[in-house]
Design a protein around this motif. Structure first.
Motif, PDB file in Angstrom:
ATOM      1  N   ASP A  32      40.046 -45.434  25.984  1.00 57.65           N
ATOM      2  CA  ASP A  32      39.031 -46.358  26.467  1.00 57.65           C
ATOM      3  C   ASP A  32      38.896 -47.508  25.378  1.00 57.65           C
ATOM      4  O   ASP A  32      39.433 -47.505  24.557  1.00 57.65           O
ATOM      5  N   SER A  99      34.386 -47.781  27.727  1.00 58.31           N
ATOM      6  CA  SER A  99      34.806 -48.716  28.968  1.00 58.31           C
ATOM      7  C   SER A  99      36.337 -48.473  29.402  1.00 58.31           C
ATOM      8  O   SER A  99      37.080 -48.466  28.594  1.00 58.31           O
ATOM      9  N   ARG A 101      37.577 -49.979  31.721  1.00 59.56           N
ATOM     10  CA  ARG A 101      37.961 -51.206  32.292  1.00 59.56           C
ATOM     11  C   ARG A 101      38.182 -52.157  31.243  1.00 59.56           C
ATOM     12  O   ARG A 101      37.423 -52.229  30.259  1.00 59.56           O
ATOM     13  N   THR A 103      37.347 -55.392  30.087  1.00 62.18           N
ATOM     14  CA  THR A 103      36.150 -56.227  30.465  1.00 62.18           C
ATOM     15  C   THR A 103      35.384 -56.766  29.386  1.00 62.18           C
ATOM     16  O   THR A 103      35.008 -55.692  28.602  1.00 62.18           O
ATOM     17  N   TRP A 108      29.751 -52.251  31.846  1.00 59.76           N
ATOM     18  CA  TRP A 108      31.005 -51.248  31.861  1.00 59.76           C
ATOM     19  C   TRP A 108      31.291 -50.216  30.697  1.00 59.76           C
ATOM     20  O   TRP A 108      31.899 -49.275  30.710  1.00 59.76           O
ATOM     21  N   TYR A 109      30.287 -50.493  29.682  1.00 60.77           N
ATOM     22  CA  TYR A 109      30.328 -49.728  28.294  1.00 60.77           C
ATOM     23  C   TYR A 109      29.556 -48.702  28.261  1.00 60.77           C
ATOM     24  O   TYR A 109      28.230 -48.790  28.402  1.00 60.77           O
ATOM     25  N   ASN A 110      29.840 -47.419  28.088  1.00 59.17           N
ATOM     26  CA  ASN A 110      28.945 -46.298  28.208  1.00 59.17           C
ATOM     27  C   ASN A 110      28.100 -45.930  26.970  1.00 59.17           C
ATOM     28  O   ASN A 110      27.208 -45.375  26.778  1.00 59.17           O
TER      29      ASN A 110
END
Length: 122
Positions: A32, A99, A101, A103, A108-110
């Motif tokens: 990621d 993430s 992706r 971006t 999008w970041y957990n």
């Protein structure tokens, strides 16, 4: 349990430098993307720099040429070297992970750290 802990913020005069660190624990997905974001009072959180597992990086136009993102996988640590700081860089800085992706969109970041404050005076 994933934890991100930032450090290195502080108060500096314009033109000065700071180095932010983010120690990551409990996170094992090395595929990621990770990044640094910032949020100034009254403004939305914005992407500053992101980095891939192979250390490819990209930067917001506002920090390009002044900030450098890097990572030390052996230490599970993400860094943000900030040079030539400007008053407009004043914000709380957050590191983020998780993430899938490429971006700079925060949603999008957990995983997020608690933030470290940077104040740049003129």
């Amino acid at each position: 349990q994933v934890q991100l802990v930032e450090s290195g913020g502080g108060s500096v005069q314009a033109g000065g430098s700071l180095r932010l660190s983010c120690v990551v624990s409990g996170y094992t997905n090395s595929r990621d993307y990770m990044g640094w974001f910032r949020q100034a009072p009254g403004k939305e959180r914005e992407g500053v720099a992101i980095i891939s597992p192979t250390s490819f990086a990209t930067y917001a136009d506002s920090v390009k040429g002044r900030f450098t993102i890097s990572q030390d996988n052996a230490k599970n640590t993400l860094y943000l070297q900030m040079n030539a700081l400007k008053p407009e860089d004043t914000a709380t800085y957050y590191c983020a992970a998780g993430s899938g992706r490429w971006t700079m969109t925060a949603s999008w970041y957990n995983y997020w750290g608690q933030g470290t404050q940077v104040i740049v005076s003129s």
